[in-house]
Scaffold this motif. Structure first.
Motif, PDB file in Angstrom:
ATOM      1  N   VAL A 105       0.716  -1.292   0.059  1.00  0.00           N
ATOM      2  CA  VAL A 105       0.114   0.206  -0.021  1.00  0.00           C
ATOM      3  C   VAL A 105       0.963   1.366   0.129  1.00  0.00           C
ATOM      4  O   VAL A 105       0.584   2.361  -0.638  1.00  0.00           O
ATOM      5  N   GLN A 108       2.591   1.548  -3.397  1.00  0.00           N
ATOM      6  CA  GLN A 108       1.602   1.845  -4.572  1.00  0.00           C
ATOM      7  C   GLN A 108       0.977   3.156  -4.432  1.00  0.00           C
ATOM      8  O   GLN A 108       0.804   3.837  -5.414  1.00  0.00           O
ATOM      9  N   LEU A 324      -5.644   3.716 -11.131  1.00  0.00           N
ATOM     10  CA  LEU A 324      -5.131   2.639 -10.141  1.00  0.00           C
ATOM     11  C   LEU A 324      -4.413   3.479  -8.987  1.00  0.00           C
ATOM     12  O   LEU A 324      -4.428   3.246  -7.971  1.00  0.00           O
ATOM     13  N   ALA A 327      -6.397   4.779  -6.636  1.00  0.00           N
ATOM     14  CA  ALA A 327      -7.218   3.862  -5.885  1.00  0.00           C
ATOM     15  C   ALA A 327      -6.172   3.602  -4.571  1.00  0.00           C
ATOM     16  O   ALA A 327      -6.531   3.363  -3.633  1.00  0.00           O
ATOM     17  N   TRP A 328      -4.793   3.230  -5.154  1.00  0.00           N
ATOM     18  CA  TRP A 328      -3.964   3.091  -4.099  1.00  0.00           C
ATOM     19  C   TRP A 328      -3.790   4.125  -3.147  1.00  0.00           C
ATOM     20  O   TRP A 328      -3.516   3.907  -1.820  1.00  0.00           O
ATOM     21  N   ALA A 331      -6.371   4.107  -0.721  1.00  0.00           N
ATOM     22  CA  ALA A 331      -6.373   3.199   0.298  1.00  0.00           C
ATOM     23  C   ALA A 331      -5.261   3.462   1.379  1.00  0.00           C
ATOM     24  O   ALA A 331      -5.471   3.388   2.472  1.00  0.00           O
TER      25      ALA A 331
END
Lengths: 357, 314
Positions: A105, A108, A324, A327-328, A331
């Motif tokens: 996590v 990225q 992407l 998204a990471w 998170a």
């Protein structure tokens, strides 16, 4: 308990009586180092990866330790050593996913962990750029609403159970159903909130407050449980002393019982917030996703960090990479929030917990 | 508090402050009743919204509700059982490590670290499983189907993306490990130290002491912890939704690209775009999930309660 008690008699017993020897203290580490080196050679020769090397090392180390100990020390000590290896190995194995999750996590999510991410929404963004300001705001608003609803209800219920309930029928029913609530899967809580507002307002409702209701259903049992545990450890002498001075019951609770255990209650509440702030499924069902800032939880869809992350990953646009990355990063931000809340909870409990345990 | 205390206290307090006490007691009681109302609401609203799916005509719902939910129930149970089989032995070992093997001073910190695993949001596990673990599992799946293909679980052909039931089971195992560990650790720490010392004094090694004193004492704790973990694994949504590639097949083959879905993941995937009777069907499936997890959780509580009756620890 540490095993030294067992080794001591062995060394003081006369050599004649000692049927078996014992391995020197450095033996386990020595065997481990030797195994690791040999396996590194094997892995290099066969061209296998780090994972396979670690796995082979662990297996061979376990076998080697058992065999050596069996020959030198006998079967019982060999079994003991083998179990030690297995238990320690299981702990290390359990740490692997934690480290891997954290590493993935952070690695990225670092890409887009920039100012734009925290100051921009996704309005009008097609490819690169954009941020999750709207999602962060949405998460804070919805979680805040859920906390505002569940903390009073949860704490008061716990007070009722501990101070007023005294094992009445009602309090036993509440205890049972709080247990039931603890087990509600998060997606079912989302469906409940959706079903409730569908019956009230017609099908297809999606706005922030519905999500807050779903989170409340998940949060109440956690708050009740932890507050109840905390109230129970307040010693009865404190209550009786207050009563003896003529203080009415409600003032006793407000001025004596709760201040005594305020730190513990705050810890429980913080952990409960940390628990629900990362919930994705109920918000996916009830709140949906928006591209722009929406600060009104009673009107139209709202973005939240987990749902934002999910949709960026599951339905990326073209090109895929910016989606992407976002998204990471979402998170990562979510996990940072959860970790900070956990640390805060530990600090509260360390510095403010009742000293009566 | 005993009943006599309460009675005498009420008598004494009555003349002085009726109003404050009544308001406070009333609001506390009201909050408790509110919880019961909410839960009754959960059950009844779900039932009302699910009812149309039960009575739906064949034309709107081909095969009926059972045919729709059946494979999902199978998938839900399969994934959760894999997680349970993998996680329980590991969790017991981790709990033993924390309670009996690690140095005393470290054990508190170690249990925090294990609790951190429980704090990671499920969306993060979903991303991690789909991004990191799924590709990693491909060589393993290939090896399994080449060498152990005669076991139906590994019949293959191995999925090339790694989005398989096996990976889902492993991720779920990681997610429920801290829950089982926490319960088991608590019980292990409660083992009467006299039992442990007696075993050691008779010359038992550490493992023999654990086998004779700690594990028998903690057995029901392990079982109830595993049940709680199972409840969590059954209801887990996002990790499954993001990892699993679903075909709807009912198969025990864990490593192929043909996988049954799970109830929770299916709701998450279908609900945002659903309308009409589909919404009712999904809510009905949610109700089924609720009943399953309820049964599992109640079984766990029952085991814990029974242990409380028999053990002398309290």
């Amino acid at each position: 308990m540490t095993g030294t008690g067992l080794e001591a008699p062995a060394s003081t017993t006369p050599a004649v009586l000692r049927r078996k020897g014992s391995l020197p203290r450095w033996a386990p580490l020595g065997i481990l180092a030797a195994t690791a080196v040999v396996m590194a050679g094997v892995a290099a020769a066969t061209g296998s990866g780090v994972g396979l090397w670690a796995f082979l090392t662990a297996v061979v180390y376990a076998v080697a330790t058992y065999t050596t100990s069996r020959v030198v020390e006998g079967a019982r000590k060999a079994a003991d050593r083998l179990v030690t290896v297995i238990v320690t190995g299981a702990f290390v194995l359990a740490m692997v996913p934690l480290v891997s999750v954290l590493w993935t996590v952070i690695a990225q999510g670092w890409e887009r962990f920039d100012v734009t991410f925290f100051t921009n929404s996704m309005r009008g963004i097609v490819g690169e750029g954009g941020g999750a300001l709207h999602a962060i705001q949405g998460t804070l608003i919805i979680t805040g609403l859920a906390a505002a609803m569940s903390i009073p209800v949860g704490v008061l219920t716990a007070i009722y159970l501990v101070e007023y309930g005294s094992n009445s029928k009602l309090s036993r029913a509440i205890t049972f159903f709080v247990d039931v609530m603890t087990g509600i899967p998060s997606i079912v809580a989302g469906l409940f909130a959706y079903a409730l507002f569908t019956l009230l307002l017609g099908p297809g409702v999606r706005f922030g407050f519905v999500g807050a209701v779903a989170l409340t259903v998940l949060m109440i049992p956690i708050v009740v449980r932890s507050t109840e545990e905390m109230l129970k450890i307040v010693p009865n002498e404190l209550r009786e002393a207050a009563f003896a001075l003529g203080v009415p019951k409600w003032r006793t609770i407000l001025k004596v019982v709760i201040p005594t255990t305020a730190g513990g209650i705050a810890t429980g509440i913080t952990l409960a917030i940390a628990r629900v702030i990362g919930e994705t499924a109920p918000l996916l069902v009830t709140v949906g996703l928006a591209t722009g800032v929406n600060l009104n939880p009673f009107d139209s869809r709202m973005a939240t960090l987990p749902v934002f992350s999910y949709y960026s990953y599951a339905t990326p646009g073209v090109p895929r990479d910016p989606f992407l990355d976002r998204a990471w990063t979402a998170a990562l931000v979510l996990m940072l929030i959860v970790m900070i809340l956990n640390v805060v909870a530990r600090l509260i409990s360390r510095y403010f917990s009742p000293k009566t345990r | 508090m005993t009943t006599t205390e309460v009675k005498s206290e009420q008598k004494a307090a009555k003349p002085v402050t009726q109003l404050g006490d009544r308001i406070f007691a009333g609001s506390a009681k009201g909050a408790g009743i509110a919880i019961l109302v909410v839960l009754a609401g959960v059950a009844s609203f779900l039932l009302i919204e699910a009812f149309p799916a039960v009575t739906a005509p064949e034309s709107e719902l081909p095969g009926g509700l059972v045919a729709y939910v059946g494979p999902l129930i199978f998938g839900t149970l399969l994934g959760a059982v894999i997680a349970l089989v993998v996680a329980t032995p590991a969790a017991v070992a981790v709990a033993l490590f924390i309670s009996h093997y690690a140095p005393r001073r470290l054990s508190q910190g170690l249990s925090y670290i294990v609790d951190l695993l429980a704090a990671v949001p499920s969306i993060v596990y979903g991303l991690w499983g789909a991004w990191t673990l799924a590709p990693l599992s491909v060589p393993l799946s290939n090896w399994l189907t080449d060498n152990l293909g005669w076991i139906p679980l590994f019949a293959g052909p191995a999925s090339t993306t790694g989005r398989t039931m096996m990976v889902v089971g492993l991720v779920l195992a990681v997610m429920i490990l801290p829950i089982i560990t926490a319960v088991a650790r608590e019980v292990f720490l409660q083992t009467p130290s006299l039992h442990e010392e007696a075993a050691l004094a008779l010359g038992a090694t550490r493992w023999e002491m654990i086998r004779m004193a700690v594990l028998p004492f903690g057995r029901s704790g392990i079982i109830s912890g595993a049940m709680l973990g199972l409840g969590r694994a059954l209801g887990e949504t996002m990790a499954v939704a993001m990892i699993l590639s679903v075909s709807g097949a009912v198969t025990f083959n864990l490593i192929s690209s043909e996988n049954p879905g799970t109830i929770a993941a299916n709701i998450a995937l279908q609900f945002p775009e659903a309308s009409g009777i589909t919404v009712n069907v999904l809510i009905a499936s949610g109700l089924v999930l609720f009943v399953i997890t309820l049964l599992v959780n109640m079984l766990a509580r029952y085991i814990v309660e029974r242990r409380r009756d028999f053990s002398g620890a309290n």
